[in-house]
Design a protein around this motif. Structure first.
Motif, PDB file in Angstrom:
ATOM      1  N   ARG A 210       0.847  -1.194   0.000  1.00 46.23           N
ATOM      2  CA  ARG A 210       0.000   0.000   0.000  1.00 46.23           C
ATOM      3  C   ARG A 210       0.881   1.242   0.000  1.00 46.23           C
ATOM      4  N   PRO A 211       1.553   1.547  -1.096  1.00 49.03           N
ATOM      5  CA  PRO A 211       2.510   2.661  -1.104  1.00 49.03           C
ATOM      6  C   PRO A 211       1.867   4.021  -0.857  1.00 49.03           C
ATOM      7  N   ASP A 212       0.581   4.174  -1.140  1.00 51.12           N
ATOM      8  CA  ASP A 212      -0.080   5.464  -0.912  1.00 51.12           C
ATOM      9  C   ASP A 212      -0.184   5.801   0.564  1.00 51.12           C
ATOM     10  N   HIS A 213      -0.045   4.804   1.443  1.00 48.32           N
ATOM     11  CA  HIS A 213      -0.262   5.026   2.873  1.00 48.32           C
ATOM     12  C   HIS A 213       0.980   5.554   3.590  1.00 48.32           C
ATOM     13  N   TRP A 214       2.162   5.420   2.988  1.00 44.64           N
ATOM     14  CA  TRP A 214       3.384   5.783   3.714  1.00 44.64           C
ATOM     15  C   TRP A 214       3.759   7.229   3.463  1.00 44.64           C
ATOM     16  N   PHE A 215       4.414   7.850   4.443  1.00 46.28           N
ATOM     17  CA  PHE A 215       4.767   9.269   4.380  1.00 46.28           C
ATOM     18  C   PHE A 215       6.056   9.446   3.573  1.00 46.28           C
ATOM     19  N   TRP A 216       5.913   9.509   2.265  1.00 43.99           N
ATOM     20  CA  TRP A 216       7.060   9.601   1.358  1.00 43.99           C
ATOM     21  C   TRP A 216       7.766  10.946   1.441  1.00 43.99           C
ATOM     22  N   LEU A 217       7.153  11.961   1.993  1.00 44.61           N
ATOM     23  CA  LEU A 217       7.728  13.301   1.965  1.00 44.61           C
ATOM     24  C   LEU A 217       8.888  13.470   2.942  1.00 44.61           C
ATOM     25  N   HIS A 218       9.033  12.559   3.893  1.00 43.05           N
ATOM     26  CA  HIS A 218      10.185  12.604   4.789  1.00 43.05           C
ATOM     27  C   HIS A 218      11.440  12.157   4.041  1.00 43.05           C
ATOM     28  N   ARG A 219      12.564  12.812   4.316  1.00 37.78           N
ATOM     29  CA  ARG A 219      13.830  12.456   3.649  1.00 37.78           C
ATOM     30  C   ARG A 219      14.439  11.243   4.354  1.00 37.78           C
ATOM     31  N   ARG A 220      13.889  10.101   4.047  1.00 37.19           N
ATOM     32  CA  ARG A 220      14.238   8.865   4.764  1.00 37.19           C
ATOM     33  C   ARG A 220      15.696   8.469   4.549  1.00 37.19           C
ATOM     34  N   TRP A 221      16.260   8.765   3.389  1.00 41.51           N
ATOM     35  CA  TRP A 221      17.627   8.339   3.062  1.00 41.51           C
ATOM     36  C   TRP A 221      18.602   9.514   3.146  1.00 41.51           C
ATOM     37  N   LYS A 222      18.329  10.446   4.040  1.00 35.03           N
ATOM     38  CA  LYS A 222      19.145  11.655   4.138  1.00 35.03           C
ATOM     39  C   LYS A 222      20.572  11.349   4.583  1.00 35.03           C
ATOM     40  N   THR A 223      20.752  10.458   5.550  1.00 33.11           N
ATOM     41  CA  THR A 223      22.078  10.178   6.102  1.00 33.11           C
ATOM     42  C   THR A 223      22.749   9.052   5.321  1.00 33.11           C
TER      43      THR A 223
END
Length: 234
Positions: A210-223
């Motif tokens: 369910r990819p629409d449910h996850w908060f993609w706007l966070h920079r998850r791969w920042k580090t």
């Protein structure tokens, strides 16, 4: 297409948020259509030693925690927001749902106390943990991940119960309690990393479904991982 669907879901979550204290008190079946894996919830509750409810910024997760708080004492582990007025308002919403709040800056004392009181502790373990995190695979990329759930589970013996909430076509929700994660064997040289990778893999599988449910706007791969280029990962 995924991003457009995600924005639509975020809009629904935003509309629901101010009404959460009322929504969690709705009759069974009206807002939460059903609960899958209820036996895992009941088993951990009856054990009387608390549990770690691990999820992500996925769906209306606050509703999931509020549903739980109506049936079992729950503590949300949260990072305080930079805006004190918004922080106070969100805390008020959570407390009106019946949940306790534990700030990440207070250390583990509050979490350990909550477990001793047979409370469930809710972690959202899917945001960049910077250099303090453990780098485990997430969508094929070594990703800085909070070490707290695994570290506390190994220290206390509390089970990690992955829990998710998904919206159905009619707007109602389904809550899903997964079976507790199996602890690493005693021979594991790095059990904290193994357990962190395990709960991250469960979350990734749910996001793929369910990819629409996850908060993609966070920079998850920042580090970037150690040894990678010094510039921030995009």
């Amino acid at each position: 297409a995924i991003l457009a669907a995600h924005y639509r879901e975020m809009g629904r979550v935003a509309v629901e948020y101010p009404r959460l204290p009322d929504l969690v008190r709705a009759p069974d079946g009206e807002v939460v259509a059903r609960v899958d894996g209820r036996e895992h919830f009941e088993s951990a509750r009856n054990a009387g030693h608390g549990a770690l409810m691990v999820s992500g910024h996925f769906g209306t997760f606050e509703l999931m925690g509020g549903w739980m708080a109506r049936r079992q004492p729950v503590s949300f582990v949260v990072k305080p927001l930079s805006n004190p007025r918004v922080e106070a308002w969100i805390r008020c919403v959570r407390e009106r749902m019946g949940a306790q709040v534990i700030h990440t800056g207070s250390g583990t004392r509050g979490i350990l106390r909550a477990l001793r009181e047979n409370r469930w502790v809710l972690f959202l373990a899917d945001q960049d943990a910077r250099r303090d995190g453990l780098f485990v695979p997430f969508f094929g990329i070594p990703t800085s991940t909070p070490r707290g759930p695994a570290a506390i589970a190994l220290r206390t013996g509390a089970p990690i119960v992955m829990t998710f909430i998904e919206r159905q076509a009619d707007g109602r929700h389904v809550i899903d309690f997964r079976a507790p994660l199996v602890p690493p064997p005693a021979s594991d040289p790095d059990p904290e990393r193994t357990l962190t990778a395990a709960h991250t893999a469960v979350l990734e599988a749910r996001i793929r479904a369910r990819p629409d449910h996850w908060f993609w706007l966070h920079r998850r791969w920042k580090t970037p991982p150690p040894g990678a280029a010094t510039e921030e990962a995009r």
